[in-house]
Motif scaffolding. Structure first.
Motif, PDB file in Angstrom:
ATOM      1  N   GLU A   4       0.905  -1.287  -0.066  1.00 43.11           N
ATOM      2  CA  GLU A   4      -0.094  -0.016   0.046  1.00 43.11           C
ATOM      3  C   GLU A   4       0.801   1.343   0.070  1.00 43.11           C
ATOM      4  O   GLU A   4       0.650   2.208  -0.653  1.00 43.11           O
ATOM      5  N   HIS A   5       1.865   1.142   0.776  1.00 44.81           N
ATOM      6  CA  HIS A   5       2.788   2.366   0.844  1.00 44.81           C
ATOM      7  C   HIS A   5       3.597   2.514  -0.682  1.00 44.81           C
ATOM      8  O   HIS A   5       3.555   3.808  -1.008  1.00 44.81           O
TER       9      HIS A   5
ATOM     10  N   ARG B 150       3.081   6.126  -3.044  1.00 44.63           N
ATOM     11  CA  ARG B 150       4.324   6.755  -3.536  1.00 44.63           C
ATOM     12  C   ARG B 150       4.052   6.804  -5.096  1.00 44.63           C
ATOM     13  O   ARG B 150       4.206   7.993  -5.546  1.00 44.63           O
TER      14      ARG B 150
ATOM     15  N   TRP C 192      -0.342   6.314   4.973  1.00 46.67           N
ATOM     16  CA  TRP C 192       1.119   5.999   5.391  1.00 46.67           C
ATOM     17  C   TRP C 192       0.949   4.567   5.536  1.00 46.67           C
ATOM     18  O   TRP C 192       0.317   4.021   6.661  1.00 46.67           O
ATOM     19  N   TYR C 193       1.531   3.794   4.732  1.00 51.76           N
ATOM     20  CA  TYR C 193       1.460   2.207   4.916  1.00 51.76           C
ATOM     21  C   TYR C 193       0.210   1.825   5.030  1.00 51.76           C
ATOM     22  O   TYR C 193      -0.276   1.000   5.774  1.00 51.76           O
TER      23      TYR C 193
END
Length: 148
Positions: free
Chosen positions: A20-21, A25, A79-80
């Protein structure tokens, strides 16, 4: 070596958070303007909160409302795979649902960027079982201190 433990790798939940992170990005890199990125990040956070189970979702909604109202300079972003809040692109705090890593309770966590230092030892994460008016006030005070 006798008595040594064998490393078994990351759990499925940890691998999922890392994926997921990486996706977040890549998505941010594709977006154009800073305003586009901020709006998309806010939508992503709200969508992630909407996906949560009932108890976690209710708490995440309240935490999100307290943070965005109390410290509007913090920008919501994933975030993550967790709702997080950043100042100048650096994560200050995040909400981790209990379901994320099959934990007993949800967590409000703070990164090392948060200015919560108090002596030689201080808390960097707080367990949440419900978000009452008293808990909201504590969250607001902690987040304001974290960016002070």
């Amino acid at each position: 070596m006798a008595g040594s433990s064998t490393y078994e790798g990351f759990s499925a939940e940890e691998r999922s958070a890392m994926k997921e992170h990486a996706q977040a990005r890549k998505k941010a890199a594709r977006l154009g303007s800073r305003a586009d990125k901020a709006a998309e990040a806010r939508r992503d956070v709200l969508a992630k909160i909407a996906e949560m189970g009932d108890s976690d979702r209710v708490m995440a909604e309240r935490v999100h409302a307290v943070i965005t109202a109390g410290v509007p300079e913090l920008a919501p972003k994933l975030w993550y795979g967790m709702p997080a809040y950043a100042l100048d692109g650096k994560i200050i705090c995040f909400f981790q649902s209990a379901a994320k890593f099959k934990a007993r309770y949800a967590t409000l966590g703070f990164s090392d960027q948060a200015k919560l230092d108090e002596g030689a030892m201080w808390a960097a994460a707080f367990a949440l079982t419900e978000v009452t008016a008293e808990v909201e006030a504590r969250i607001a005070a902690l987040v304001k201190q974290a960016v002070a």
